[in-house]
Scaffold this motif. Structure first.
Motif, PDB file in Angstrom:
ATOM      1  N   VAL A 156       0.845  -1.192   0.000  1.00 31.34           N
ATOM      2  CA  VAL A 156       0.000   0.000   0.000  1.00 31.34           C
ATOM      3  C   VAL A 156       0.878   1.239   0.000  1.00 31.34           C
ATOM      4  N   LEU A 157       0.357   2.301  -0.589  1.00 29.46           N
ATOM      5  CA  LEU A 157       1.082   3.565  -0.679  1.00 29.46           C
ATOM      6  C   LEU A 157       0.838   4.389   0.569  1.00 29.46           C
ATOM      7  N   ALA A 158       1.902   4.929   1.120  1.00 27.97           N
ATOM      8  CA  ALA A 158       1.788   5.848   2.248  1.00 27.97           C
ATOM      9  C   ALA A 158       2.621   7.077   1.933  1.00 27.97           C
ATOM     10  N   THR A 159       2.102   8.252   2.254  1.00 26.60           N
ATOM     11  CA  THR A 159       2.825   9.491   2.000  1.00 26.60           C
ATOM     12  C   THR A 159       3.505  10.009   3.260  1.00 26.60           C
ATOM     13  N   GLY A 160       3.438   9.255   4.333  1.00 29.13           N
ATOM     14  CA  GLY A 160       4.066   9.656   5.583  1.00 29.13           C
ATOM     15  C   GLY A 160       4.317   8.447   6.448  1.00 29.13           C
ATOM     16  N   PRO A 161       4.904   8.636   7.625  1.00 28.59           N
ATOM     17  CA  PRO A 161       5.308   7.497   8.460  1.00 28.59           C
ATOM     18  C   PRO A 161       4.193   6.881   9.290  1.00 28.59           C
TER      19      PRO A 161
END
Length: 318
Positions: A98-103
């Motif tokens: 899955v794509l995550a733009t932050g931690p």
């Protein structure tokens, strides 16, 4: 269109939950059903008929259905590629990405997190995935050249994205982000005239080995007229990747039908050899690259000190 038709996407309606099956009086654990992941099953005969990318897409759909908030995740990398039907060289992973733009996004045993720039997701068959061009560029940044080029060629060939969209996605990778040069390279090498994963794999190897860049889908013609296309062409040389589609015998065909297919291919080969030198290779020859060098070298196609493949005006940006 030359080559194989676009693959059929996985149908999520094939998935059944444990609760639904037991309500129908079926205990899936007793046989006849394949366990995709927790609380998700596919009838075993249907599962065995799926291609490897369809099976991974089934895992993506099953994972999304099992989430507390279905539709929350944006699937990326191989998981997005499987949903789009992009082929893969090598085995598919047993986890989804899955794509995550932050931690803050957390993974699990079945879910890996890919931290990357925000993407405008596309809803496909009920799940949210990165778009085709972004998916290819993410693969180019993180995977092998041969896998990424295979996906890029397929996406162009089947109209999932355009060359301009691939270029735009590659340029959008921020400077100093890992894999940016590889992304630019794949966007530059991608070619929708590649008709199969084997042809894309072959071309990636040719680039890596410094072999001259071939023309793709070379028209074949002799005094009796046109007779199709060769996979690769150099001056006076035709190259053919021998995938199964060249010897496609209909399911259940009798020996005579099989013989006709092989005889037709022999006649085609004879016609090629009367007009050009012919090099033929199979998947193993591409995997063991010295074999491909030898096969092409025997027909006069040799590695070059400075092979010219890219006409970008300048090398891919670092």
């Amino acid at each position: 269109m030359l080559g194989d038709p676009a693959p059929t996407p996985f149908d999520p309606l094939l998935l059944r939950s444990t609760r639904v099956l037991r309500a129908l009086g079926v205990d899936p654990g007793r046989g006849g059903w394949h366990h995709v992941r927790y609380n998700a099953w596919v009838e075993r005969s249907a599962w065995q008929a799926l291609t490897p990318e369809q099976q991974h897409a089934a895992l993506v759909h099953a994972t999304d259905l099992g989430c507390h908030e279905p539709g929350r995740h944006v699937y990326a990398l191989e998981s997005a590629a499987a949903v789009w039907g992009l082929p893969r060289i090598g085995p598919w992973p047993r986890h989804v990405t899955v794509l995550a733009t932050g931690p803050r996004t957390r993974g699990s045993r079945c879910i890996r997190v890919h931290v990357g720039a925000p993407a405008e997701p596309v809803t496909l068959a009920g799940v949210r995935v990165t778009g085709p061009a972004r998916t290819v560029i993410d693969l180019a940044r993180t995977c092998s050249l041969e896998y990424a080029l295979c996906a890029a060629d397929h996406a162009l060939r089947h109209g999932l994205c355009t060359a301009a969209e691939l270029d735009e996605a590659a340029v959008a990778v921020a400077p100093r982000v890992r894999g940016r040069p590889a992304a630019r390279l794949v966007a530059a090498l991608a070619d929708g005239d590649s008709m199969s994963a084997g042809e894309s794999f072959s071309r990636a190897r040719m680039f890596q080995l410094g072999l001259p860049r071939p023309q793709l889908q070379v028209p074949l013609e002799d005094d009796d007229g046109a007779f199709g296309h060769g996979d690769f062409g150099w001056d006076g040389v035709v190259g053919e990747f021998d995938g199964r589609r060249k010897y496609a015998v209909p399911e259940g065909a009798d020996p005579e039908a099989a013989e006709r297919v092989l005889w037709a291919e022999k006649l085609r080969e004879d016609r090629i050899r009367r007009r050009a030198r012919l090099a033929r290779w199979v998947w193993r020859d591409v995997e063991q690259e010295w074999r491909l060098v030898r096969i092409l070298g025997e027909q006069g196609v040799h590695p070059q000190p400075r092979p010219i493949w890219l006409d970008l005006g300048h090398p891919p940006a670092a």
